[in-house]
Design a protein around this motif. Structure first.
Motif, PDB file in Angstrom:
ATOM      1  N   GLU A 173       0.837  -1.201   0.000  1.00  0.00           N
ATOM      2  CA  GLU A 173       0.000   0.000   0.000  1.00  0.00           C
ATOM      3  C   GLU A 173       0.871   1.250   0.000  1.00  0.00           C
ATOM      4  N   LYS A 174       0.579   2.170  -0.900  1.00  0.00           N
ATOM      5  CA  LYS A 174       1.310   3.433  -0.955  1.00  0.00           C
ATOM      6  C   LYS A 174       0.972   4.257   0.281  1.00  0.00           C
ATOM      7  N   VAL A 175       1.987   4.670   1.023  1.00  0.00           N
ATOM      8  CA  VAL A 175       1.750   5.433   2.252  1.00  0.00           C
ATOM      9  C   VAL A 175       2.358   6.827   2.199  1.00  0.00           C
ATOM     10  N   ALA A 176       3.155   7.125   1.178  1.00  0.00           N
ATOM     11  CA  ALA A 176       3.739   8.463   1.065  1.00  0.00           C
ATOM     12  C   ALA A 176       4.157   8.720  -0.372  1.00  0.00           C
ATOM     13  N   THR A 177       3.995   9.973  -0.819  1.00  0.00           N
ATOM     14  CA  THR A 177       4.475  10.437  -2.119  1.00  0.00           C
ATOM     15  C   THR A 177       5.298  11.689  -1.869  1.00  0.00           C
ATOM     16  N   ILE A 178       6.541  11.676  -2.310  1.00  0.00           N
ATOM     17  CA  ILE A 178       7.464  12.753  -1.960  1.00  0.00           C
ATOM     18  C   ILE A 178       8.045  13.362  -3.234  1.00  0.00           C
ATOM     19  N   GLY A 179       7.750  14.674  -3.461  1.00  0.00           N
ATOM     20  CA  GLY A 179       8.354  15.438  -4.547  1.00  0.00           C
ATOM     21  C   GLY A 179       8.011  14.933  -5.925  1.00  0.00           C
ATOM     22  N   GLY A 180       8.785  15.405  -6.911  1.00  0.00           N
ATOM     23  CA  GLY A 180       8.655  14.924  -8.272  1.00  0.00           C
ATOM     24  C   GLY A 180       7.537  15.565  -9.070  1.00  0.00           C
ATOM     25  N   ALA A 181       7.498  15.219 -10.356  1.00  0.00           N
ATOM     26  CA  ALA A 181       6.493  15.744 -11.280  1.00  0.00           C
ATOM     27  C   ALA A 181       5.297  14.802 -11.349  1.00  0.00           C
ATOM     28  N   HIS A 182       4.135  15.401 -11.682  1.00  0.00           N
ATOM     29  CA  HIS A 182       2.909  14.618 -11.806  1.00  0.00           C
ATOM     30  C   HIS A 182       3.078  13.573 -12.912  1.00  0.00           C
ATOM     31  N   ASN A 183       2.648  12.329 -12.646  1.00  0.00           N
ATOM     32  CA  ASN A 183       2.765  11.266 -13.631  1.00  0.00           C
ATOM     33  C   ASN A 183       1.670  10.233 -13.402  1.00  0.00           C
ATOM     34  N   ALA A 184       1.529   9.310 -14.347  1.00  0.00           N
ATOM     35  CA  ALA A 184       0.433   8.341 -14.312  1.00  0.00           C
ATOM     36  C   ALA A 184       0.456   7.470 -13.067  1.00  0.00           C
ATOM     37  N   PHE A 185       1.641   7.163 -12.549  1.00  0.00           N
ATOM     38  CA  PHE A 185       1.739   6.253 -11.421  1.00  0.00           C
ATOM     39  C   PHE A 185       1.225   6.885 -10.121  1.00  0.00           C
ATOM     40  N   ASP A 186       1.047   8.209 -10.113  1.00  0.00           N
ATOM     41  CA  ASP A 186       0.548   8.874  -8.916  1.00  0.00           C
ATOM     42  C   ASP A 186      -0.773   8.281  -8.437  1.00  0.00           C
ATOM     43  N   SER A 187      -1.594   7.802  -9.353  1.00  0.00           N
ATOM     44  CA  SER A 187      -2.941   7.343  -8.994  1.00  0.00           C
ATOM     45  C   SER A 187      -2.998   5.856  -8.655  1.00  0.00           C
ATOM     46  N   GLU A 188      -1.874   5.167  -8.713  1.00  0.00           N
ATOM     47  CA  GLU A 188      -1.853   3.730  -8.417  1.00  0.00           C
ATOM     48  C   GLU A 188      -1.374   3.537  -6.977  1.00  0.00           C
ATOM     49  N   TYR A 270       8.084   7.196  -3.836  1.00  0.00           N
ATOM     50  CA  TYR A 270       6.881   6.616  -3.233  1.00  0.00           C
ATOM     51  C   TYR A 270       7.309   5.615  -2.155  1.00  0.00           C
ATOM     52  N   GLU A 271       6.636   5.672  -1.027  1.00  0.00           N
ATOM     53  CA  GLU A 271       6.856   4.677   0.010  1.00  0.00           C
ATOM     54  C   GLU A 271       5.655   3.741   0.063  1.00  0.00           C
ATOM     55  N   PHE A 272       5.932   2.430   0.111  1.00  0.00           N
ATOM     56  CA  PHE A 272       4.891   1.415   0.166  1.00  0.00           C
ATOM     57  C   PHE A 272       5.085   0.564   1.413  1.00  0.00           C
ATOM     58  N   MET A 273       3.973   0.250   2.073  1.00  0.00           N
ATOM     59  CA  MET A 273       3.980  -0.599   3.254  1.00  0.00           C
ATOM     60  C   MET A 273       3.368  -1.951   2.908  1.00  0.00           C
ATOM     61  N   GLY A 274       4.009  -3.031   3.348  1.00  0.00           N
ATOM     62  CA  GLY A 274       3.491  -4.364   3.089  1.00  0.00           C
ATOM     63  C   GLY A 274       2.264  -4.665   3.933  1.00  0.00           C
ATOM     64  N   ARG A 275       1.233  -5.234   3.305  1.00  0.00           N
ATOM     65  CA  ARG A 275       0.003  -5.618   4.011  1.00  0.00           C
ATOM     66  C   ARG A 275      -0.251  -7.102   3.791  1.00  0.00           C
ATOM     67  N   GLY A 276      -0.576  -7.815   4.853  1.00  0.00           N
ATOM     68  CA  GLY A 276      -0.910  -9.230   4.726  1.00  0.00           C
ATOM     69  C   GLY A 276       0.304 -10.107   4.531  1.00  0.00           C
ATOM     70  N   PHE A 277       1.160 -10.178   5.550  1.00  0.00           N
ATOM     71  CA  PHE A 277       2.373 -10.987   5.459  1.00  0.00           C
ATOM     72  C   PHE A 277       2.020 -12.456   5.236  1.00  0.00           C
ATOM     73  N   VAL A 278       2.714 -13.105   4.296  1.00  0.00           N
ATOM     74  CA  VAL A 278       2.483 -14.509   3.971  1.00  0.00           C
ATOM     75  C   VAL A 278       3.529 -15.341   4.698  1.00  0.00           C
ATOM     76  N   GLN A 279       3.129 -15.988   5.798  1.00  0.00           N
ATOM     77  CA  GLN A 279       4.029 -16.855   6.548  1.00  0.00           C
ATOM     78  C   GLN A 279       3.925 -18.268   5.997  1.00  0.00           C
ATOM     79  N   TYR A 280       5.013 -18.788   5.487  1.00  0.00           N
ATOM     80  CA  TYR A 280       4.994 -20.131   4.930  1.00  0.00           C
ATOM     81  C   TYR A 280       5.025 -21.167   6.047  1.00  0.00           C
ATOM     82  N   LEU A 281       4.618 -22.366   5.713  1.00  0.00           N
ATOM     83  CA  LEU A 281       4.450 -23.467   6.660  1.00  0.00           C
ATOM     84  C   LEU A 281       3.282 -23.183   7.599  1.00  0.00           C
ATOM     85  N   LYS A 282       2.096 -22.999   7.048  1.00  0.00           N
ATOM     86  CA  LYS A 282       0.882 -22.914   7.848  1.00  0.00           C
ATOM     87  C   LYS A 282       0.258 -24.297   7.886  1.00  0.00           C
ATOM     88  N   THR A 283       0.166 -24.859   9.075  1.00  0.00           N
ATOM     89  CA  THR A 283      -0.290 -26.237   9.178  1.00  0.00           C
ATOM     90  C   THR A 283      -1.754 -26.395   8.822  1.00  0.00           C
TER      91      THR A 283
END
Length: 311
Positions: A173-188, A270-283
């Motif tokens: 999840e995008k949690v911060a946008t810092i500086g730069g010029a407007h571009n298409a990726f701003d909305s993702e 852009y800063e992104f934070m991980g959501r929903g960590f996938v822990q392997y070996l779920k019994t």
């Protein structure tokens, strides 16, 4: 004249037994780094970590718990694995999580994995800290390199496997946008990286605060991670959208849950934070290895469209 041959037969039987014993013991003796002979148990437990050199694997089969592990450890009858890049070096004091148990009583490395069950390996020593473990039944051989925790480079392993790190969260999840010029990726605002077709990504324009279960994925494409000469902790990430667009970023890791994507063309960070960590070996719901391209995706709604630049 009659000769009593019974003593001779006894001597022969004793010699055969002694020879067989020497032969068997020689097959189960190994050398430590000082040239001293050690047992199989001493060999496998003599190193805190065995790095799985996955790219050297030979054979047509697979043992899932070995294939998905970055490291394995065999200590006091317990088997440990680092299956995730996230928190590697921290989880289990560097050993990872307990994934089963093992023994070496019969001259084999007999493993009992919590999910995959029992597998017996022949162990062949290549050097004092390098072995290969072979399972003839499944026709596969893995190469392992031994390290102690105090001389194992966790950071190097982390940055050499960034593509797997990106896959260890259901969404970013995008949690911060810092500086730069407007571009298409701003909305993702959301990204997902998956191992399907080796490296597939999804992108979403959903508003901030959308739960990961209800994200609508608007775009799809492939992604690649490249090294940068002279920089060990900085990568290049390219997103190749199915609609034909390509976005290029400098990828740096802030911590095990946050990344920065610096958009090269616009100069935006852009800063992104991980959501929903996938822990392997779920019994209760085991997942295949992160390196297994057949891992099923989570049940998230997708509405894939051709990406268009903003007007």
């Amino acid at each position: 004249m009659f000769l009593n041959t019974e003593p001779m037969k006894s001597i022969k039987l004793i010699l055969v037994a002694l020879f067989a014993g020497v032969l068997f013991s020689s097959c189960t003796q190994f050398d430590d780094e000082f040239g001293n002979q050690i047992s199989l148990d001493e060999l496998v437990s003599g190193y805190d970590l065995w790095y799985v050199d996955y790219h050297r694997t030979t054979g047509t089969g697979e043992i899932p718990f070995v294939s998905r592990a970055f490291t394995l450890s065999f200590l006091n009858g317990r088997m440990y694995a680092n299956n995730n890049i996230t928190d590697i070096g921290v989880t289990g004091n560097g050993l990872g999580i307990i994934v089963g148990n093992y023994n070496t009583r019969n001259g084999y490395l007999e493993t009992n994995h919590s999910i995959d069950g029992t597998v017996d390996f022949d162990v062949i020593q290549i050097s004092p800290n390098e072995i290969k473990i072979r399972d003839d039944f499944n026709n596969v051989t893995y190469y392992l390199v031994g390290y102690q925790r105090n001389n194992f480079d966790y950071d190097k392993l982390f940055y050499e496997n960034i593509e797997y790190f990106l896959q260890e969260y259901v969404a970013w999840e995008k949690v911060a946008t810092i500086g730069g010029a407007h571009n298409a990726f701003d909305s993702e605002n959301y990204l997902q990286f998956t191992p399907e077709n080796l490296t597939t990504f999804y992108s979403s324009r959903d508003p901030f605060g959308t739960t990961i279960e209800s994200i609508q994925w608007n775009y799809v494409g492939s992604y690649r991670v490249f090294d940068i000469d002279g920089y060990n902790n900085l990568k290049i990430l390219t997103l190749n959208y199915d609609g034909g667009d390509t976005e290029e970023f400098e990828l740096s890791v802030i911590n095990d849950r946050k990344i920065e994507l610096y958009h090269i063309n616009s100069g935006t960070a852009y800063e992104f934070m991980g959501r929903g960590f996938v822990q392997y070996l779920k019994t209760d719901n085991p997942k295949p290895a992160v390196r297994n391209n057949n891992r099923k995706r989570t049940k998230i709604q997708r509405d894939i469209k051709i990406r268009r630049d903003l007007k």
